[in-house]
Design a protein around this motif. Structure first.
Motif, mmCIF file in Angstrom:
data_model
loop_
_atom_site.group_PDB
_atom_site.id
_atom_site.type_symbol
_atom_site.label_atom_id
_atom_site.label_comp_id
_atom_site.label_asym_id
_atom_site.label_seq_id
_atom_site.Cartn_x
_atom_site.Cartn_y
_atom_site.Cartn_z
ATOM 1 N N ASP A 216 -1.242 4.896 8.568
ATOM 2 C CA ASP A 216 -0.409 4.225 9.349
ATOM 3 C C ASP A 216 0.331 3.238 8.829
ATOM 4 O O ASP A 216 1.113 2.696 9.821
ATOM 5 C CB ASP A 216 -0.873 4.467 11.244
ATOM 6 N N VAL A 217 0.446 3.467 7.283
ATOM 7 C CA VAL A 217 0.861 1.618 7.005
ATOM 8 C C VAL A 217 2.122 2.276 6.865
ATOM 9 O O VAL A 217 2.785 3.353 6.306
ATOM 10 C CB VAL A 217 0.344 1.321 5.446
ATOM 11 N N SER A 218 3.350 1.282 7.447
ATOM 12 C CA SER A 218 4.793 1.847 7.434
ATOM 13 C C SER A 218 5.330 0.728 6.190
ATOM 14 O O SER A 218 4.685 -0.880 5.958
ATOM 15 C CB SER A 218 5.352 0.699 8.680
ATOM 16 N N PHE A 219 6.631 0.896 5.942
ATOM 17 C CA PHE A 219 7.889 -0.322 5.441
ATOM 18 C C PHE A 219 8.004 -1.769 6.125
ATOM 19 O O PHE A 219 7.823 -2.717 5.767
ATOM 20 C CB PHE A 219 8.815 0.264 4.691
ATOM 21 N N ALA A 220 7.347 -1.770 7.369
ATOM 22 C CA ALA A 220 7.128 -2.810 8.014
ATOM 23 C C ALA A 220 6.508 -3.507 8.021
ATOM 24 O O ALA A 220 6.550 -5.048 7.734
ATOM 25 C CB ALA A 220 8.077 -2.637 9.410
ATOM 26 N N ASP A 221 4.968 -3.040 7.243
ATOM 27 C CA ASP A 221 3.919 -3.776 7.352
ATOM 28 C C ASP A 221 4.128 -4.537 5.733
ATOM 29 O O ASP A 221 3.865 -5.891 5.683
ATOM 30 C CB ASP A 221 2.671 -2.415 7.435
ATOM 31 N N LEU A 222 4.782 -3.845 4.913
ATOM 32 C CA LEU A 222 5.189 -3.602 3.609
ATOM 33 C C LEU A 222 6.538 -6.239 3.733
ATOM 34 O O LEU A 222 6.276 -6.841 3.571
ATOM 35 C CB LEU A 222 5.743 -3.428 2.358
ATOM 36 N N LYS A 223 7.141 -5.808 4.229
ATOM 37 C CA LYS A 223 8.337 -6.903 4.269
ATOM 38 C C LYS A 223 7.461 -7.892 5.252
ATOM 39 O O LYS A 223 8.065 -9.294 4.756
ATOM 40 C CB LYS A 223 9.362 -6.143 5.407
ATOM 41 N N GLN A 224 6.828 -7.190 6.684
ATOM 42 C CA GLN A 224 5.993 -8.438 7.320
ATOM 43 C C GLN A 224 5.323 -9.418 6.363
ATOM 44 O O GLN A 224 4.552 -10.779 6.251
ATOM 45 C CB GLN A 224 5.226 -8.582 7.897
ATOM 46 N N THR A 225 4.519 -8.586 5.243
ATOM 47 C CA THR A 225 2.875 -9.175 4.199
ATOM 48 C C THR A 225 4.493 -10.401 3.123
ATOM 49 O O THR A 225 3.820 -11.505 3.163
ATOM 50 C CB THR A 225 2.978 -8.241 3.487
ATOM 51 N N LEU A 226 5.288 -9.405 2.942
ATOM 52 C CA LEU A 226 6.462 -10.466 2.085
ATOM 53 C C LEU A 226 6.684 -11.324 2.358
ATOM 54 O O LEU A 226 6.505 -12.562 2.174
ATOM 55 C CB LEU A 226 7.226 -10.081 1.029
ATOM 56 N N ARG A 240 15.182 -10.423 1.654
ATOM 57 C CA ARG A 240 15.946 -9.013 1.338
ATOM 58 C C ARG A 240 14.948 -8.021 0.368
ATOM 59 O O ARG A 240 14.694 -8.576 -0.422
ATOM 60 C CB ARG A 240 17.155 -9.046 1.610
ATOM 61 N N LEU A 241 15.139 -6.513 0.657
ATOM 62 C CA LEU A 241 14.809 -6.203 -0.093
ATOM 63 C C LEU A 241 15.774 -5.112 -0.221
ATOM 64 O O LEU A 241 16.399 -4.110 0.560
ATOM 65 C CB LEU A 241 13.595 -5.284 0.493
ATOM 66 N N GLU A 254 13.497 -3.893 -5.211
ATOM 67 C CA GLU A 254 12.846 -5.776 -5.061
ATOM 68 C C GLU A 254 13.543 -6.695 -4.313
ATOM 69 O O GLU A 254 14.018 -6.188 -3.334
ATOM 70 C CB GLU A 254 14.628 -5.714 -6.106
ATOM 71 N N ILE A 255 12.700 -7.803 -4.064
ATOM 72 C CA ILE A 255 12.279 -8.530 -3.835
ATOM 73 C C ILE A 255 12.975 -10.093 -4.139
ATOM 74 O O ILE A 255 13.142 -10.093 -5.160
ATOM 75 C CB ILE A 255 10.737 -8.710 -3.604
ATOM 76 N N ASP A 256 13.918 -10.287 -3.218
ATOM 77 C CA ASP A 256 14.929 -11.670 -3.220
ATOM 78 C C ASP A 256 14.691 -12.597 -2.050
ATOM 79 O O ASP A 256 14.194 -12.282 -1.007
ATOM 80 C CB ASP A 256 16.430 -10.958 -3.295
ATOM 81 N N VAL A 257 14.594 -13.747 -2.568
ATOM 82 C CA VAL A 257 13.915 -14.740 -1.720
ATOM 83 C C VAL A 257 15.137 -15.549 -1.721
ATOM 84 O O VAL A 257 16.395 -16.351 -2.778
ATOM 85 C CB VAL A 257 13.760 -15.905 -2.137
ATOM 86 N N TYR A 258 15.845 -16.360 -0.602
ATOM 87 C CA TYR A 258 16.981 -16.785 -0.196
ATOM 88 C C TYR A 258 16.557 -18.671 -1.032
ATOM 89 O O TYR A 258 16.220 -19.406 -0.001
ATOM 90 C CB TYR A 258 17.363 -16.879 1.011
ATOM 91 N N GLY A 280 9.003 -6.530 -7.784
ATOM 92 C CA GLY A 280 9.352 -5.488 -7.083
ATOM 93 C C GLY A 280 8.422 -4.603 -6.470
ATOM 94 O O GLY A 280 6.979 -5.660 -5.368
ATOM 95 N N CYS A 281 8.535 -3.609 -5.467
ATOM 96 C CA CYS A 281 7.773 -3.170 -3.523
ATOM 97 C C CYS A 281 8.153 -1.883 -3.784
ATOM 98 O O CYS A 281 9.446 -1.575 -3.904
ATOM 99 C CB CYS A 281 7.957 -4.077 -2.758
ATOM 100 N N GLY A 282 7.163 -1.510 -2.931
ATOM 101 C CA GLY A 282 7.493 -0.241 -2.497
ATOM 102 C C GLY A 282 5.914 0.463 -1.938
ATOM 103 O O GLY A 282 5.007 -0.029 -1.597
ATOM 104 N N MET A 283 6.871 2.218 -1.714
ATOM 105 C CA MET A 283 5.705 2.720 -0.587
ATOM 106 C C MET A 283 5.186 2.748 -1.607
ATOM 107 O O MET A 283 5.528 4.278 -2.311
ATOM 108 C CB MET A 283 5.874 3.491 0.533
ATOM 109 N N VAL A 284 3.848 3.276 -1.647
ATOM 110 C CA VAL A 284 2.748 4.356 -2.864
ATOM 111 C C VAL A 284 3.678 5.820 -2.802
ATOM 112 O O VAL A 284 3.041 6.075 -1.507
ATOM 113 C CB VAL A 284 1.248 3.605 -2.376
#
Length: 339
Positions: A216-226, A240-241, A254-258, A280-284
């Motif tokens: 149950d790993v989600s894209f939300a988990d990825l964003k929170q980790t980043l 932003r992704l 793509e991972i952007d930071v302000y 960069g990132c994404g779901m496996v």
């Protein structure tokens, strides 16, 4: 006669000499072939039986005392000669010891490892000389896949299946093959691309890739980790992704930071937008999980990757990536005060 030998023992204990010649003369006098000790040993047969034990003991004591004294004096005189020959002035202050400094790549890598270790990620490593399966095929890049052209690769001429790894995702494949979920690991290391060397790019650089596999790993988990990562490293929490494409993740971003637009440098590095791409990132992709022996029906996960060199250049305002590999002492000494 025993009293005479005891006097010689006391004389040996008190003997002093200023030169090696004096020590050698004393040795010959006591321990030479015609020396005093030899004479006393020769006289042993004429000693009364009731005195032989004591007589033998004092002769041996005289011999041992004389040998120890002679050896000590020789050693002391040799040390004095070495000091005088080296013209060493022991009163002079010592030369200052120059302190070294950590390389900026090492500083940034250790900072990132520390950040992810706080949320349970371990560190995994793998070979820089890799095979086609771990670098490409297992990552959803079969032979003749057009996405292989995205990475200009250094192949080993004697064996087209052996190459210099183009990313540390190959380490993640090896880790998934040998470990069961849940998996939470980061893979820092040097990678190679057949690119022209310039102020902005090099034929080798450093990446750090992360992988999290569980139920149950989600894209939300990825964003929170980043979000956590960028806040801890840059002190900037706005990210932003942007939708993108990577063969081994779906969906990909793509991972952007302000970064902001507070200074002229900010305008320059963000091209006036305030946003800066860091990785960069994404779901496996489920195919990747299957290739590594993980049930894609039960498990899901995310992966991400950032360039350590690029982050170091940002944090320390380094304008030329070539400085990171030229070992210029003047450049490296600037990081003595860094962590």
């Amino acid at each position: 006669m025993i009293d005479q030998i005891k006097e010689l023992i006391a004389e040996a204990e008190a003997f002093k000499a200023q030169t090696k010649e004096e020590v050698e003369a004393y040795r010959i006098k006591l321990l030479g072939q015609k020396g005093i000790v030899k004479q006393y040993f020769a006289e042993f047969k004429n000693v009364a039986n009731d005195q032989k034990k004591e007589f033998g003991q004092v002769i041996n004591t005289l011999k041992k005392t004389a040998e120890e004294k002679i050896n000590t004096l020789k050693s002391e005189l040799e040390q004095k000669e070495e000091v005088s020959q080296s013209n060493l002035d022991v009163s002079r202050p010592g030369e200052p010891i120059s302190l070294g400094a950590r390389h900026p790549i090492s500083i940034v890598k250790n900072q990132i490892i520390d950040i992810f270790s706080r949320i349970g990620f371990n560190v995994s490593e793998g070979p820089e000389v890799e095979d086609d399966w771990h670098n490409f095929t297992a990552l959803n890049l079969p032979e003749y896949h057009p996405a292989r052209d995205m990475q200009d690769t250094f192949f080993i001429q004697t064996n087209p299946d052996i190459l210099l790894r183009t990313h540390t995702s190959s380490v993640q494949v090896r880790y998934m093959e040998n470990n069961k979920p849940p998996i939470r690991t980061i893979s820092p290391g040097r990678v190679y691309r057949n690119e022209a060397i310039s102020a902005r790019s090099h034929c080798f650089f450093h990446q750090l890739e992360g992988l999290y596999i569980d139920k149950d790993v989600s894209f939300a988990d990825l964003k929170q980790t980043l979000q956590y990562f960028t806040t801890e490293l840059f002190g900037k929490s706005k990210i932003r992704l942007r939708p993108s494409y990577f063969p081994f993740t779906e969906p990909s971003a793509e991972i952007d930071v302000y970064w902001g637009l507070e200074t002229e440098t900010d305008y320059k590095i963000t091209k006036g937008t305030g946003w800066l791409e860091i990785g960069g990132c994404g779901m496996v992709d489920p195919n990747v999980l299957k290739n590594c022996g993980i049930d894609a029906e039960d498990y899901s996960g995310f992966a991400f990757g950032v360039g350590i060199d690029r982050i170091a250049m940002l944090l320390y305002q380094i304008g030329d990536i070539r400085l990171l590999s030229e070992n210029d002492v003047r450049f490296l000494e600037q990081f003595k005060s860094a962590l």
